[in-house]
Design a protein around this motif. Structure first.
Motif, PDB file in Angstrom:
ATOM      1  N   VAL A  39       0.830  -1.207   0.000  1.00 25.29           N
ATOM      2  CA  VAL A  39       0.000   0.000   0.000  1.00 25.29           C
ATOM      3  C   VAL A  39       0.864   1.256   0.000  1.00 25.29           C
ATOM      4  O   VAL A  39       0.520   2.261  -0.638  1.00 25.29           O
ATOM      5  CB  VAL A  39      -0.955  -0.013   1.214  1.00 25.29           C
TER       6      VAL A  39
ATOM      7  N   GLY B  17       1.822   2.056  -3.427  1.00 27.28           N
ATOM      8  CA  GLY B  17       0.651   2.569  -4.141  1.00 27.28           C
ATOM      9  C   GLY B  17       0.377   4.022  -3.827  1.00 27.28           C
ATOM     10  O   GLY B  17       0.073   4.825  -4.724  1.00 27.28           O
TER      11      GLY B  17
ATOM     12  N   GLN C 281      -4.602  -5.339   1.975  1.00 19.12           N
ATOM     13  CA  GLN C 281      -3.461  -4.684   1.320  1.00 19.12           C
ATOM     14  C   GLN C 281      -3.612  -4.720  -0.197  1.00 19.12           C
ATOM     15  O   GLN C 281      -3.420  -3.698  -0.875  1.00 19.12           O
ATOM     16  CB  GLN C 281      -2.166  -5.378   1.725  1.00 19.12           C
TER      17      GLN C 281
ATOM     18  N   THR D   3      -4.138  -1.447  -2.496  1.00 17.92           N
ATOM     19  CA  THR D   3      -3.073  -1.169  -3.465  1.00 17.92           C
ATOM     20  C   THR D   3      -3.635  -1.111  -4.875  1.00 17.92           C
ATOM     21  O   THR D   3      -3.249  -0.243  -5.679  1.00 17.92           O
ATOM     22  CB  THR D   3      -1.977  -2.249  -3.382  1.00 17.92           C
TER      23      THR D   3
END
Length: 308
Positions: free
Chosen positions: A186, A189, A281, A285
């Motif tokens: 994440v 991202g 996650q 993401t």
């Protein structure tokens, strides 16, 4: 303006050679690059140091006895250990820094990466010489994206290593916002979404300060929105029991209802067990990469429409 124009003329002269545009990008933003590498090195050293404190910090939370016996150390000896507080604070600070990485990235991308060059006309000067607008934007996004992905991924691995067994009393529960973001993809991202949103803001406003402000605002909204609705990104588990209900420490509680009258009736809870860490996650993401991809596509589309 003269200095910027001179730098751009030099950069566009080298852009025709293989790798010239990348070298020009590095030269134009060398201050940001040096600061980023310095911060990366400092964070890496801090995580290595925290890892070295891990065993002692865990010992400071161990069970004890007075007098010592049955395999338990003296409580006075345990209380004398101070590494646990240093470890807890250090892990928390670095987790917060990783979690909020997208904000300086977005401000820089909007203000310096695209907004400043469009505001001063240096980007347009480059386009009239040896660099096409599409190639200019592609390199502007690809090089920072690669560096951000590599640097953030390296810090994530070091952070996971430094956290050791993930004792929540030392590093926080897995679902705490900073702990969640700083221990999985994440974080990458968020960094890439910040880069794309900043670049798009720079192309829309074409001025450094407004673009940086808009990029920061968009990043704050995105960050707050996903944090607020994170619990809904994956189906929860529901548990119902007669009387009192106790969830494990690692459970990310979403809803809870106690027995209705004087302890009579069932208790009901919906929650995310620790096993939901990776599904959450991956979903978050994916959403962030979708935002980054959409913002990038919008930036190229806007650039194409504004060309004569």
């Amino acid at each position: 303006m003269t200095t910027l124009a001179t730098e751009t003329q030099t950069d566009t002269a080298t852009a025709a050679r293989p790798g010239g545009l990348i070298r020009g990008l590095g030269r134009t933003h060398r201050t940001a690059l040096v600061l980023s590498l310095t911060a990366l090195a400092a964070a890496a050293l801090a995580l290595i140091w925290l890892h070295s404190l891990g065993d002692e910090a865990r010992a400071g939370l161990s069970a004890c006895a007075t007098p010592p016996g049955q395999g338990l150390p003296s409580c006075a000896a345990v209380e004398a250990i101070t590494a646990d507080e240093t470890y807890v604070n250090g892990v928390a600070v670095l987790a917060t820094a990783l979690s909020w990485l997208m904000f300086p990235v977005a401000a820089w991308a909007g203000g310096a990466l695209t907004g400043r060059e469009l505001e001063h006309g240096t980007a347009q000067l480059a386009w009239t010489q040896s660099v096409t607008p599409v190639r200019w934007l592609a390199v502007k996004l690809a090089v920072p994206a690669a560096l951000l992905t590599a640097g953030t991924s390296g810090l994530l691995l070091l952070n996971t290593w430094a956290r050791g067994d993930g004792d929540p009393d030392l590093v926080g529960d897995w679902y705490h916002p900073d702990a969640f973001v700083s221990t999985g993809p994440v974080a990458v991202g968020y960094a890439l979404a910040g880069l794309a949103l900043g670049a798009l803001a720079g192309l829309v406003w074409r001025r450094a300060l407004p673009a940086a402000g808009v990029a920061l605002t968009a990043s704050l909204l995105l960050h707050g929105l996903l944090e607020r609705f994170r619990e809904y990104l994956w189906p929860t588990v529901t548990r119902t029991e007669a009387g009192a209900l106790e969830l494990p420490r690692s459970a990310f509680q979403v809803t809870w209802s106690d027995p209705a009258r004087q302890g009579v009736g069932p208790s009901r809870a919906t929650f995310h067990p620790e096993s939901h860490f990776w599904p959450l996650q991956y979903v978050e993401t994916g959403l962030l990469l979708a935002v980054a991809g959409t913002a990038t596509a919008a930036a190229f589309l806007l650039l194409a429409r504004r060309l004569p």
